[in-house]
Design a protein around this motif. Structure first.
Motif, PDB file in Angstrom:
ATOM      1  N   THR A 288       0.832  -1.202   0.000  1.00 33.46           N
ATOM      2  CA  THR A 288       0.000   0.000   0.000  1.00 33.46           C
ATOM      3  C   THR A 288       0.866   1.251   0.000  1.00 33.46           C
ATOM      4  N   LEU A 289       1.909   1.244   0.817  1.00 34.62           N
ATOM      5  CA  LEU A 289       2.823   2.386   0.869  1.00 34.62           C
ATOM      6  C   LEU A 289       3.454   2.633  -0.497  1.00 34.62           C
ATOM      7  N   ALA A 290       3.911   1.560  -1.134  1.00 32.18           N
ATOM      8  CA  ALA A 290       4.546   1.708  -2.446  1.00 32.18           C
ATOM      9  C   ALA A 290       3.547   2.227  -3.483  1.00 32.18           C
ATOM     10  N   THR A 291       2.319   1.709  -3.436  1.00 35.37           N
ATOM     11  CA  THR A 291       1.303   2.157  -4.393  1.00 35.37           C
ATOM     12  C   THR A 291       0.999   3.641  -4.209  1.00 35.37           C
ATOM     13  N   GLU A 292       0.838   4.066  -2.962  1.00 40.99           N
ATOM     14  CA  GLU A 292       0.556   5.481  -2.707  1.00 40.99           C
ATOM     15  C   GLU A 292       1.731   6.376  -3.096  1.00 40.99           C
TER      16      GLU A 292
ATOM     17  N   LYS B  50       0.365   3.073  19.710  1.00 40.53           N
ATOM     18  CA  LYS B  50      -0.166   4.099  18.813  1.00 40.53           C
ATOM     19  C   LYS B  50      -0.121   3.678  17.345  1.00 40.53           C
ATOM     20  N   VAL B  51       0.443   2.516  17.062  1.00 40.22           N
ATOM     21  CA  VAL B  51       0.693   2.127  15.673  1.00 40.22           C
ATOM     22  C   VAL B  51      -0.580   2.081  14.852  1.00 40.22           C
ATOM     23  N   THR B  52      -1.603   1.433  15.350  1.00 41.13           N
ATOM     24  CA  THR B  52      -2.811   1.275  14.536  1.00 41.13           C
ATOM     25  C   THR B  52      -3.462   2.618  14.220  1.00 41.13           C
ATOM     26  N   ASP B  53      -3.424   3.543  15.172  1.00 42.86           N
ATOM     27  CA  ASP B  53      -3.993   4.874  14.914  1.00 42.86           C
ATOM     28  C   ASP B  53      -3.193   5.612  13.845  1.00 42.86           C
ATOM     29  N   VAL B  54      -1.868   5.567  13.959  1.00 44.59           N
ATOM     30  CA  VAL B  54      -1.007   6.307  13.039  1.00 44.59           C
ATOM     31  C   VAL B  54      -1.051   5.707  11.634  1.00 44.59           C
ATOM     32  N   LEU B  55      -1.133   4.370  11.533  1.00 40.81           N
ATOM     33  CA  LEU B  55      -1.163   3.733  10.222  1.00 40.81           C
ATOM     34  C   LEU B  55      -2.339   4.219   9.387  1.00 40.81           C
ATOM     35  N   GLY B  56      -3.502   4.289  10.017  1.00 43.16           N
ATOM     36  CA  GLY B  56      -4.685   4.727   9.290  1.00 43.16           C
ATOM     37  C   GLY B  56      -4.567   6.154   8.785  1.00 43.16           C
ATOM     38  N   GLU B  57      -3.890   7.007   9.543  1.00 43.42           N
ATOM     39  CA  GLU B  57      -3.723   8.398   9.134  1.00 43.42           C
ATOM     40  C   GLU B  57      -2.668   8.535   8.041  1.00 43.42           C
TER      41      GLU B  57
ATOM     42  N   LEU C 290      -4.949   1.992   3.284  1.00 43.55           N
ATOM     43  CA  LEU C 290      -4.568   0.706   3.882  1.00 43.55           C
ATOM     44  C   LEU C 290      -5.813  -0.018   4.381  1.00 43.55           C
ATOM     45  N   ALA C 291      -5.939  -1.286   4.003  1.00 44.37           N
ATOM     46  CA  ALA C 291      -7.135  -2.068   4.348  1.00 44.37           C
ATOM     47  C   ALA C 291      -7.284  -2.203   5.866  1.00 44.37           C
ATOM     48  N   GLU C 292      -8.523  -2.191   6.328  1.00 42.81           N
ATOM     49  CA  GLU C 292      -8.795  -2.252   7.762  1.00 42.81           C
ATOM     50  C   GLU C 292      -8.315  -3.562   8.376  1.00 42.81           C
ATOM     51  N   ASP C 293      -8.415  -4.657   7.611  1.00 45.88           N
ATOM     52  CA  ASP C 293      -7.985  -5.931   8.189  1.00 45.88           C
ATOM     53  C   ASP C 293      -6.483  -5.979   8.423  1.00 45.88           C
TER      54      ASP C 293
END
Length: 423
Positions: free
Chosen positions: A182-186, A243-250, A255-258
Motif C-alpha cells: 500500500t505504501l509503495a502504491t501510494e 499508537k501504531v494502529t492509529d497512526v497507520l490509518g492516518e 490501507l485495508a482495515e484488516d
C-alpha cells in the motif's frame, strides 16, 4: 601433485569445542520447540531447479549452486543454454523445500501442521566474516492456520528459545507486506515493479537512503517516487506500539482495515509475550525481508551485540499452492543459527574423564575400568600414556577433558584428579 587440504572457499571445518557449543544450542532450541508442539522433519539438500528458481526467493535465486544433469558428455556444443545442462540445485533455504514437502504429504499431516527443521543450506555468497557458502538454518513453520495465532505463537516460541540459549534483552521488529504494498502504491510504484523496489529498500540499513535512492534510480524509479516513499516511511518511524494502529490509518488512508486489525492483534499478543519473556517489540516500516514469497506479516529479532538480526520470518500464504494448486495459509520463523553460535562462542564445560593408562596395562583392564567409570553417566575415554606427563595433561585439557585417572598395572584403586591446575 600436492593436494590442498584446506576446506572449499566459503566453508569451514569445526573442531570439537565448536561442535559442543552448536550441539548445546540445537538441543536447547529443540527442547523448547518440542514443548510448543513442533515436530522435526527432514528434506533433501537437492531440489528441482525450477522450484528453486521460481521467482519467490528474491536475491537468493542469484546464488543457487546448480547441479549438472547426469550423463552429460565431456564437451557440449557452443551456445547450449544453461537450462539444458542443469536439472537440480542445492537448497538456499528450508522454506521452499517445506512447501514442496507439505504439498506431497498433506494427507498424512495434521492441521495445522507445526514443522521444525534443522539442516545445511547453500548460497554462492562472496565469502567474508559471518557469511558462508554452507551454513545451517533452524526453522519452525505453521501450515494451515489462517489467523494471527500463527504469528504470535511463532514469535513466542522463538524468543523463548533464544532466551534459553542465553540471548536475552531481544527486540522483535514487525511489519507487513500488505502495508508495504500500500505504501509503495501510494508513493507511485506500479504493482509489477514493487518486488524490485522492495529488494532495494531491504538494503536501507546497509547503504542508507542515499544508496537506496541511487540504486532505485538505476532501476528506473523517478526521484519523486523515492521521496514519496521515504516521506511516508519516516512519518511512521519511532511510533510507540500502542499508537501504531492509529497512526497507520492516518499515514496510509488506503490501507485495508484488516491489515491494521492484524497488526493490532499481534501488538496485543507481543505485549503479553514481552511481559513473560522479557522482550520488547516495535513496528518498523523499513523492515522488508528480501524473499518474494511473503504475503502478510514479516518480523525479525535483534539482540545486543549482534550485527543484524538473529531470527526472521513471516507469512507466505501462496507458496504451498505451487505444489498443491490451491493456496494454504502458512507462516514461518528462521533462527540465524550460525550468528547465534558466534555470539555464544564460549566453550561448553561438561565433565569429561580421561583414563590415562600405561602401556603395560592389559587392554581388557583398560576397557573394564573405562566402562565402570562410564556407568555414572560421564563421558570417559581411555588415552595411552606418552611423553612428558605435564605436557600430556595440557594436551588433555586442550582437548576438553576436565579430569583424569592414571591407570597403572601395579596399582590398587584409582585417584581421580582435576586437570586444571595439575600442569
Amino acid at each position: 601433485m600436492k593436494i590442498d587440504n584446506s576446506p572449499a572457499r566459503g566453508t569451514r571445518d569445526l573442531l570439537p569445542a565448536a561442535v559442543a557449543v552448536r550441539d548445546h544450542v540445537l538441543s536447547t532450541i529443540t527442547e523448547v520447540y518440542g514443548r510448543y508442539g513442533y515436530q522435526r522433519i527432514e528434506t533433501p539438500a537437492l531440489e528441482r531447479i525450477e522450484r528453486l528458481s521460481g521467482g519467490q526467493g528474491g536475491e537468493n535465486e542469484k546464488m543457487i549452486f546448480q547441479v549438472l544433469r547426469r550423463g552429460l558428455p565431456d564437451r557440449v556444443e557452443a551456445g547450449t543454454e544453461l537450462a539444458e545442462l542443469v536439472d537440480l540445485g542445492l537448497r538456499y533455504d528450508l522454506t521452499v523445500p517445506l512447501a514442496r514437502f507439505y504439498g506431497q504429504h498433506r494427507a498424512e499431516l495434521p492441521t495445522p501442521f507445526r514443522s521444525f527443521q534443522f539442516g545445511p543450506v547453500w548460497r554462492a555468497e562472496r565469502p567474508q566474516k559471518g557469511r558462508y557458502r554452507q551454513f545451517y538454518q533452524c526453522d519452525i513453520d505453521m501450515i494451515g492456520e489462517p489467523s494471527m495465532l500463527a504469528e504470535a505463537e511463532l514469535i513466542e516460541a522463538t524468543t523463548h528459545a533464544l532466551n534459553r540459549v542465553g540471548l536475552t534483552d531481544t527486540t522483535v521488529r514487525i511489519s507487513d507486506r500488505r502495508f508495504l504494498a500500500t505504501l509503495a502504491t501510494e508513493a507511485g510504484v506500479p504493482a509489477e515493479a514493487q518486488d524490485g523496489f522492495f529488494i532495494t529498500l531491504d538494503k536501507l540499513d546497509k547503504i542508507g537512503w542515499d544508496g537506496v535512492a541511487e540504486e532505485l534510480g538505476r532501476r528506473g524509479f523517478e526521484s519523486g517516487v523515492v521521496s514519496a516513499a521515504r516521506e511516508r516511511i519516516e512519518a511512521l518511524g519511532q511510533v510507540p506500539g500502542d499508537k501504531v494502529t492509529d497512526v497507520l490509518g492516518e499515514a496510509l488512508p488506503s490501507l485495508a482495515e484488516d491489515v491494521v486489525a492484524d497488526i493490532g492483534t499481534t501488538g496485543s499478543c507481543l505485549n503479553e509475550i514481552g511481559a513473560v519473556h522479557g522482550i520488547r517489540w516495535e513496528f518498523d516500516p523499513t523492515l522488508v525481508r528480501g524473499m518474494g514469497y511473503y504475503t502478510g506479516h514479516i518480523f525479525e529479532v535483534t539482540a545486543p551485540g549482534a550485527a543484524g538480526s538473529v531470527a526472521g520470518g513471516g507469512r507466505y500464504d501462496n507458496l504451498v499452492g505451487r505444489s498443491l494448486g490451491t493456496d494454504v495459509p502458512a507462516c514461518g520463523f528462521s533462527i540465524g543459527f550460525e550468528r547465534i553460535v558466534d555470539l555464544l562462542s564460549e566453550p561448553r564445560t561438561s565433565e569429561r574423564l580421561a583414563v590415562l593408562y600405561d602401556g603395560d596395562v592389559p587392554t581388557p583392564t583398560v576397557l573394564t575400568t573405562a566402562r565402570e567409570l562410564r556407568d555414572g553417566g560421564r563421558a570417559v575415554a581411555p588415552v595411552r600414556r606418552s611423553g612428558k606427563f605435564a605436557a600430556q595433561l595440557k594436551r588433555l585439557e586442550a582437548a576438553g577433558f576436565t579430569a583424569f585417572v592414571h591407570l597403572r598395572a601395579d596399582q590398587d584403586g584409582l585417584e581421580e584428579r582435576p586437570l586444571r591446575g595439575e600442569n
